[in-house]
Design a protein around this motif. Structure first.
Motif, PDB file in Angstrom:
ATOM      1  N   GLU A 139      -5.314  -1.094  -4.229  1.00  0.00           N
ATOM      2  CA  GLU A 139      -5.938  -1.634  -5.431  1.00  0.00           C
ATOM      3  C   GLU A 139      -5.300  -2.939  -5.925  1.00  0.00           C
ATOM      4  OE1 GLU A 139      -5.353   1.496  -4.885  1.00  0.00           O
ATOM      5  OE2 GLU A 139      -7.243   2.564  -5.208  1.00  0.00           O
ATOM      6  N   ILE A 140      -3.971  -3.026  -5.861  1.00  0.00           N
ATOM      7  CA  ILE A 140      -3.260  -4.204  -6.362  1.00  0.00           C
ATOM      8  C   ILE A 140      -2.266  -4.652  -5.291  1.00  0.00           C
ATOM      9  CG2 ILE A 140      -1.809  -5.147  -8.196  1.00  0.00           C
ATOM     10  CD1 ILE A 140      -2.730  -2.831  -9.981  1.00  0.00           C
ATOM     11  N   LYS A 141      -2.189  -5.940  -5.064  1.00  0.00           N
ATOM     12  CA  LYS A 141      -1.211  -6.503  -4.120  1.00  0.00           C
ATOM     13  C   LYS A 141      -0.065  -7.134  -4.917  1.00  0.00           C
ATOM     14  CE  LYS A 141      -3.845  -5.574  -0.538  1.00  0.00           C
ATOM     15  NZ  LYS A 141      -4.951  -4.905  -1.230  1.00  0.00           N
ATOM     16  N   LYS A 142       1.112  -7.163  -4.319  1.00  0.00           N
ATOM     17  CA  LYS A 142       2.275  -7.741  -4.986  1.00  0.00           C
ATOM     18  C   LYS A 142       2.442  -9.201  -4.592  1.00  0.00           C
ATOM     19  CE  LYS A 142       7.243  -7.097  -5.741  1.00  0.00           C
ATOM     20  NZ  LYS A 142       8.462  -6.357  -5.347  1.00  0.00           N
ATOM     21  N   ASP A 143       2.724 -10.027  -5.585  1.00  0.00           N
ATOM     22  CA  ASP A 143       2.968 -11.441  -5.324  1.00  0.00           C
ATOM     23  C   ASP A 143       4.265 -11.640  -4.544  1.00  0.00           C
ATOM     24  OD1 ASP A 143       0.736 -12.583  -6.589  1.00  0.00           O
ATOM     25  OD2 ASP A 143       1.694 -12.433  -8.556  1.00  0.00           O
ATOM     26  N   MET A 160       1.134   2.066 -11.343  1.00  0.00           N
ATOM     27  CA  MET A 160      -0.234   2.296 -10.880  1.00  0.00           C
ATOM     28  C   MET A 160      -0.254   2.895  -9.478  1.00  0.00           C
ATOM     29  SD  MET A 160      -1.666   1.531 -13.611  1.00  0.00           S
ATOM     30  CE  MET A 160      -3.323   1.932 -13.054  1.00  0.00           C
ATOM     31  N   ALA A 161       0.684   2.469  -8.622  1.00  0.00           N
ATOM     32  CA  ALA A 161       0.761   3.043  -7.277  1.00  0.00           C
ATOM     33  C   ALA A 161       1.133   4.516  -7.345  1.00  0.00           C
ATOM     34  CB  ALA A 161       1.768   2.271  -6.436  1.00  0.00           C
ATOM     35  N   LYS A 162       2.053   4.877  -8.240  1.00  0.00           N
ATOM     36  CA  LYS A 162       2.449   6.283  -8.382  1.00  0.00           C
ATOM     37  C   LYS A 162       1.288   7.126  -8.907  1.00  0.00           C
ATOM     38  CE  LYS A 162       6.765   6.436  -7.046  1.00  0.00           C
ATOM     39  NZ  LYS A 162       7.184   7.279  -5.885  1.00  0.00           N
ATOM     40  N   LEU A 163       0.569   6.605  -9.882  1.00  0.00           N
ATOM     41  CA  LEU A 163      -0.591   7.329 -10.399  1.00  0.00           C
ATOM     42  C   LEU A 163      -1.646   7.517  -9.314  1.00  0.00           C
ATOM     43  CD1 LEU A 163      -0.960   5.634 -13.904  1.00  0.00           C
ATOM     44  CD2 LEU A 163      -0.277   7.999 -13.456  1.00  0.00           C
ATOM     45  N   SER A 164      -1.857   6.477  -8.519  1.00  0.00           N
ATOM     46  CA  SER A 164      -2.850   6.560  -7.445  1.00  0.00           C
ATOM     47  C   SER A 164      -2.417   7.551  -6.371  1.00  0.00           C
ATOM     48  CB  SER A 164      -3.070   5.177  -6.839  1.00  0.00           C
ATOM     49  OG  SER A 164      -4.115   5.194  -5.903  1.00  0.00           O
ATOM     50  N   SER A 165      -1.114   7.609  -6.074  1.00  0.00           N
ATOM     51  CA  SER A 165      -0.642   8.567  -5.069  1.00  0.00           C
ATOM     52  C   SER A 165      -0.889   9.999  -5.535  1.00  0.00           C
ATOM     53  CB  SER A 165       0.849   8.353  -4.777  1.00  0.00           C
ATOM     54  OG  SER A 165       1.653   8.686  -5.890  1.00  0.00           O
ATOM     55  N   GLN A 166      -0.720  10.223  -6.832  1.00  0.00           N
ATOM     56  CA  GLN A 166      -0.989  11.549  -7.380  1.00  0.00           C
ATOM     57  C   GLN A 166      -2.466  11.901  -7.235  1.00  0.00           C
ATOM     58  OE1 GLN A 166      -0.513  12.110 -11.740  1.00  0.00           O
ATOM     59  NE2 GLN A 166       0.886  13.765 -11.213  1.00  0.00           N
ATOM     60  N   GLU A 167      -3.326  10.936  -7.524  1.00  0.00           N
ATOM     61  CA  GLU A 167      -4.769  11.173  -7.398  1.00  0.00           C
ATOM     62  C   GLU A 167      -5.165  11.468  -5.954  1.00  0.00           C
ATOM     63  OE1 GLU A 167      -6.542   7.677  -8.950  1.00  0.00           O
ATOM     64  OE2 GLU A 167      -6.015   8.122 -11.044  1.00  0.00           O
ATOM     65  N   LYS A 168      -4.498  10.815  -4.999  1.00  0.00           N
ATOM     66  CA  LYS A 168      -4.845  10.976  -3.589  1.00  0.00           C
ATOM     67  C   LYS A 168      -4.142  12.157  -2.935  1.00  0.00           C
ATOM     68  CE  LYS A 168      -6.045   6.139  -2.757  1.00  0.00           C
ATOM     69  NZ  LYS A 168      -5.814   4.929  -1.922  1.00  0.00           N
ATOM     70  N   GLY A 169      -3.252  12.816  -3.655  1.00  0.00           N
ATOM     71  CA  GLY A 169      -2.581  13.988  -3.113  1.00  0.00           C
ATOM     72  C   GLY A 169      -1.534  13.681  -2.075  1.00  0.00           C
ATOM     73  N   VAL A 170      -0.906  12.509  -2.162  1.00  0.00           N
ATOM     74  CA  VAL A 170       0.186  12.162  -1.254  1.00  0.00           C
ATOM     75  C   VAL A 170       1.447  11.927  -2.080  1.00  0.00           C
ATOM     76  CG1 VAL A 170      -1.348  11.173   0.484  1.00  0.00           C
ATOM     77  CG2 VAL A 170      -0.382   9.694  -1.296  1.00  0.00           C
ATOM     78  N   GLU A 184       6.938  -2.155   0.655  1.00  0.00           N
ATOM     79  CA  GLU A 184       7.806  -1.184  -0.019  1.00  0.00           C
ATOM     80  C   GLU A 184       6.993   0.007  -0.493  1.00  0.00           C
ATOM     81  OE1 GLU A 184       9.488  -3.306  -3.318  1.00  0.00           O
ATOM     82  OE2 GLU A 184       7.525  -4.022  -3.975  1.00  0.00           O
ATOM     83  N   GLY A 185       7.707   1.032  -0.953  1.00  0.00           N
ATOM     84  CA  GLY A 185       7.062   2.174  -1.567  1.00  0.00           C
ATOM     85  C   GLY A 185       6.965   1.991  -3.072  1.00  0.00           C
ATOM     86  N   GLY A 186       6.488   3.018  -3.751  1.00  0.00           N
ATOM     87  CA  GLY A 186       6.316   2.941  -5.194  1.00  0.00           C
ATOM     88  C   GLY A 186       7.622   2.868  -5.957  1.00  0.00           C
ATOM     89  N   SER A 187       8.711   3.353  -5.372  1.00  0.00           N
ATOM     90  CA  SER A 187      10.036   3.239  -5.999  1.00  0.00           C
ATOM     91  C   SER A 187      11.103   3.183  -4.910  1.00  0.00           C
ATOM     92  CB  SER A 187      10.295   4.427  -6.935  1.00  0.00           C
ATOM     93  OG  SER A 187      10.182   5.659  -6.238  1.00  0.00           O
TER      94      SER A 187
END
Length: 280
Positions: A139-143, A160-170, A184-187
């Motif tokens: 959804e969003i790319k990092k500069d 937003m990446a963490k929220l999306s991972s929760q929605e996708k079940g990963v 990179e990962g979300g954190s």
């Protein structure tokens, strides 16, 4: 929440309001932070944390006092850890914010610091028993920017990446730059293992300059493991032997699968052992 926080050297009750009105990190994200692991009641790897923090302050045109140093914050952190009765594992968040005043144009480039300290269940780095399931965050790319490698208080892409991972079940989604490189990962930072060699995105591609990333690279090189900084694509994930993530609190995080691809964890286990040898 119980215990204390440290605001500019003063210990304050953690359950009371202690951030001033007009705080620029709160208003504009005008600040930096470091998340630091505590083992045996002491903060570890502070030299690398302070180096990144110092470089970040310079990049943001902040003017820290002359007495700021790794040893200064080590004393401040360890005092707070002791006050909060953290005798073994813990985690610390050290924040540096530009002083209040001004709108987008600040009135000052001097800074305040704020330290929080919490208990952590483990007193060593422990590899996760269940491997992470990962996918890509689209959804969003990092500069790719001069600020990309610092832990600024603009963290919305990670949230937003963490929220999306929760929605996708990963367990995590990997963030990409505008060149479609996986960075990179979300954190966490990303490592790919192929034929016993480590590959990780270069800092010129936009990932956070993780302190654990630096540690793992140094440990690998010290033990004869080759490391290359390069662009990582989805195809690289599909042909890898292992994939793992790293951050300052968890250390090494084993990834079990990316979509239908599954991975081993021998390198992740080995590096976790070597990491513990360094700090315990």
């Amino acid at each position: 929440m119980s215990g204390f926080v440290n605001f500019n050297g003063s210990l304050l009750p953690a359950d009371k309001y202690s951030i001033m009105a007009g705080n620029r990190a709160y208003l504009y994200g005008d600040g930096l932070f470091e998340t630091i692991r505590v083992i045996n009641g002491k903060a570890i790897n502070l030299d690398n944390h302070y180096m990144r923090l110092s470089e970040g302050m310079e990049a943001l045109q902040m003017k820290p006092p002359a007495n700021y140093s790794a040893s200064f914050f080590e004393e401040q952190i360890n005092e707070l850890v002791e006050q909060n009765n953290i005798e073994q594992g813990g985690r610390v968040r050290l924040s540096v914010d530009r002083k209040p005043g001004g709108n987008f144009l600040p009135n000052s480039s001097h800074v305040d610091y704020y330290i929080e300290a919490y208990h952590h269940d483990e007193n060593r780095f422990v590899l996760n028993d269940r491997g992470y399931k990962i996918d890509l965050y689209d959804e969003i790319k990092k500069d790719i920017s001069p600020l990309a490698k610092y832990k600024t208080k603009n963290a919305l892409i990670y949230i937003m990446a963490k929220l999306s991972s929760q929605e996708k079940g990963v367990d995590d989604l990997l963030i990409q730059n505008y060149k479609m490189g996986i960075i990179e990962g979300g954190s966490s930072n990303l490592f790919v293992v192929s034929n016993g060699v480590l590959y990780t995105p270069g800092l010129d591609l936009g990932p956070l300059a993780g302190t654990m990333r630096m540690q793992i690279i140094n440990i690998a090189l010290q033990n004869g493991i080759k490391v290359y900084e390069c662009n990582i694509s989805p195809q690289n994930l599909l042909v890898a032997d292992e994939v793992f993530l790293t951050n300052a609190i968890q250390g090494v995080i084993w990834v079990d699968s990316y979509r239908t691809k599954h991975y081993g964890k021998e390198m992740a286990k080995n590096l976790t052992s070597l990491l513990n040898d360094q700090w315990i």
